[in-house]
Scaffold this motif. Structure first.
Motif, short mmCIF file in Angstrom:
data_model
loop_
_atom_site.label_atom_id
_atom_site.label_comp_id
_atom_site.label_asym_id
_atom_site.label_seq_id
_atom_site.Cartn_x
_atom_site.Cartn_y
_atom_site.Cartn_z
N PRO B 97 27.93 45.53 47.05
CA PRO B 97 28.20 45.87 45.65
C PRO B 97 29.61 46.41 45.43
O PRO B 97 30.24 46.09 44.41
CB PRO B 97 27.15 46.95 45.34
N SER B 98 30.12 47.21 46.37
CA SER B 98 31.48 47.70 46.23
C SER B 98 32.46 46.54 46.21
O SER B 98 33.44 46.54 45.45
CB SER B 98 31.85 48.63 47.38
N PHE B 101 32.43 44.87 42.97
CA PHE B 101 33.13 45.66 41.98
C PHE B 101 34.64 45.43 42.07
O PHE B 101 35.34 45.38 41.07
CB PHE B 101 32.82 47.15 42.18
N ARG B 103 36.12 42.74 43.19
CA ARG B 103 36.51 41.33 43.10
C ARG B 103 37.32 40.99 41.85
O ARG B 103 38.33 40.30 41.95
CB ARG B 103 35.29 40.44 43.19
N PRO B 104 36.91 41.44 40.64
CA PRO B 104 37.70 41.03 39.46
C PRO B 104 39.04 41.74 39.33
O PRO B 104 39.78 41.46 38.41
CB PRO B 104 36.78 41.36 38.27
N LEU B 105 39.35 42.66 40.24
CA LEU B 105 40.66 43.34 40.19
C LEU B 105 41.76 42.31 40.37
O LEU B 105 41.74 41.55 41.33
CB LEU B 105 40.75 44.38 41.30
N PRO B 106 42.72 42.27 39.43
CA PRO B 106 43.85 41.36 39.64
C PRO B 106 44.60 41.78 40.90
O PRO B 106 45.15 42.88 40.95
CB PRO B 106 44.72 41.56 38.40
N SER B 108 47.32 41.12 42.24
CA SER B 108 48.74 41.43 42.23
C SER B 108 48.99 42.91 41.93
O SER B 108 50.05 43.43 42.24
CB SER B 108 49.46 40.56 41.21
N ALA B 109 47.97 43.60 41.35
CA ALA B 109 48.14 45.02 41.05
C ALA B 109 48.30 45.84 42.32
O ALA B 109 48.73 47.00 42.27
CB ALA B 109 46.96 45.53 40.22
N ILE B 110 47.98 45.25 43.47
CA ILE B 110 48.12 45.98 44.73
C ILE B 110 49.59 45.97 45.19
O ILE B 110 49.98 46.75 46.05
CB ILE B 110 47.20 45.35 45.80
#
Lengths: 254, 255
Positions: B97-98, B101, B103-106, B108-110
């Motif tokens: 589940p984490s 959660f 996965r949809p993070l863009p 490139s924000a990293i």
């Protein structure tokens, strides 16, 4: 169900607590990390001075404008290619030649043609959103029950009405799946363009926080971008289930 | 390929050639300023010039290198982590589940975080590319492992196979279509992130090349770079399909 969702929370909570304790114990001084409590404080601070809300508005505006344009173009071509096999075969090489260009490679072209700002970002987002919609809507139109098309022919519906009354309603569940995919892509591309070069929105905000050596604010932006991505996804999945129920699932495998 | 399909192909190429001719016409008549839009003739000349002077070769090699290292690292780590999580029910309920959660993070924000940690370096680029490319592979592996026919696991239990043997002899082969599909998705992600990292960190590669060309308003060089990036995307995805076809041939034969 409830036990499982509780279990799902164990890992993130454990990581956050461990990180907080570790950061406090070692009196963490870093340009890249900050304890969770400070990240939360920075997030509240950014909300209080509205900076993060303005950035969110800019990013979402670019993403949705690009999404709208890209979806419209993709849908128009997808339906046309789905209806006319001839057109599809004739355009195949052209489409396959343009599609693999990574959207972000257009960034310098958009930059010299349009300059910084919303327009160049919207163009790049739109380019990225065209393809999933084009390909899935083409497949959706092709898989329409042939008898529906026979009905349209028997009724002698003019082609505009055939598209509007038969094809779009029949293909809509799968088109929505494509729209959902594209919406995710739109957000990703918008943030990426902002991080790479465009000085507006959340991407520029996070870059600025990094350059200002504010790891707490940078990570607050990261968390917020994650929340927006997650919320957008949940919203669209819920909308899909509400609007189409199981009908949309047939498109998920495509 | 039969005759009709061949004819369609030829017609389709003719249409594409028509579009290139249209592009040439627009450029020659200067309907769009040549500062923004070079004709295909000038873009081609820039390609030839770049390759004969060796500039473009080294940029192309740089991009391919970033892409390949990041993608390979992501593939190995993604399959390994995915196998560990996917092969245990407990890990699946606690960890998956984490991951969903996140996965949809863009991804490139990293990048800013990576820059803060590693600076504007090659290591930063590889980290970002691998981090972005790992998700599709890892999630596909978890999904593939979870979807293995339960009877196969029962067979494994009655044969008293060890956990490693179950992973290598049963789960990995039956999850391989999912995993390969994930690897194909990641390839695109890896290319995009390579370009972004090259733009940001000024690393040797096509991303940097197109940005510099744009800054200097050398539009022909810019288009040459974009064409090469498109070709890179095309060739890598065709190569991946061929590899997929090869590796999954046993499955097609069984069906």
């Amino acid at each position: 169900m409830r036990a499982n969702s509780a279990k799902a929370l164990v890992l993130p909570l454990a990581v956050l607590v461990a990180f907080e304790v570790w950061a406090r114990a070692t009196h963490l001084q870093s340009d890249s990390l900050a304890p969770p409590s400070e990240i939360v404080m920075a997030l509240f601070g950014a909300f209080a001075d509205l900076s993060i809300l303005t950035a969110t508005r800019d990013t979402l505006f670019s993403a949705f404008a690009g999404l709208a344009i890209g979806t419209t173009i993709g849908l128009a071509f997808g339906i046309a290619f789905g209806i006319s096999d001839t057109l599809d075969r004739l355009m195949e090489v052209t489409v396959e030649a343009i599609r693999p260009i990574p959207s972000i490679a257009l960034l310098p072209i958009a930059l010299i043609a349009l300059g910084f700002g919303y327009r160049m970002e919207i163009v790049i987002v739109a380019f990225a959103c065209v393809w999933p919609v084009l390909i899935l809507s083409r497949a959706a139109v092709r898989s329409i029950e042939p008898r529906l098309m026979e009905v349209a022919r028997a009724l002698r519906l003019p082609s505009a009405q055939r598209v509007w009354k038969i094809i779009i309603p029949a293909a809509l569940p799968r088109i929505f799946v494509a729209f959902r995919l594209s919406a995710g892509i739109a957000l990703i591309v918008a943030v990426t363009v902002e991080i790479a070069i465009n000085p507006l929105g959340l991407g520029a905000g996070i870059m600025l926080a990094q350059q200002a050596l504010r790891p707490d604010l940078m990570l607050a932006y990261l968390v917020w971008i994650g929340v927006i991505g997650y919320a957008l996804n949940v919203l669209l999945v819920v909308a899909q289930n509400r609007l189409f129920g199981r009908a949309a699932l047939s498109g998920d495998g495509a | 390929m039969n005759r009709a399909a061949l004819l369609w192909r030829v017609a389709s190429f003719a249409v594409a050639a028509g579009f290139v001719a249209l592009w040439q016409l627009i450029a020659s008549l200067k309907l769009v300023s040549p500062v923004f839009l070079p004709g295909p003739d000038r873009a081609w000349a820039a390609l030839v010039r770049g390759f004969s002077s060796g500039d473009l070769w080294s940029k192309l090699a740089g991009t391919l290198e970033h892409m390949a290292y990041g993608w390979l690292a992501a593939s190995i780590a993604g399959i390994a982590i995915g196998a560990i999580i996917g092969s245990s029910r407990r890990m699946r309920t606690y960890v998956a589940p984490s991951l969903e959660f996140l996965r949809p993070l863009p991804v490139s924000a990293i990048i800013p975080v990576a820059i803060a940690m590693l600076g504007l370096t090659q290591a930063m680029a590889l980290f970002v590319i691998a981090f972005g490319a790992i998700w599709p592979i890892m999630l596909a592996t978890i999904h593939g492992f979870a979807a293995v026919e339960p009877r196969l696991y029962e067979v494994a239990r009655s044969l008293q196979m060890s956990r490693l043997a179950v992973i290598f002899k049963i789960a990995l082969p039956s999850a391989s279509p999912d995993i390969l599909a994930g690897m194909r998705l990641s390839l695109t992600v890896a290319l995009i992130l390579s370009v972004v990292c090259e733009i940001l960190a000024g690393l040797d590669g096509l991303g940097h090349w197109v940005l510099l060309s744009a800054r200097a308003f050398r539009s022909a060089d810019l288009f040459a770079g974009v064409i090469l990036l498109g070709l890179t995307g095309y060739v890598t995805s065709v190569a991946m399909s061929l590899a997929e076809h090869r590796l999954l041939a046993w499955q097609a034969a069984r069906r």
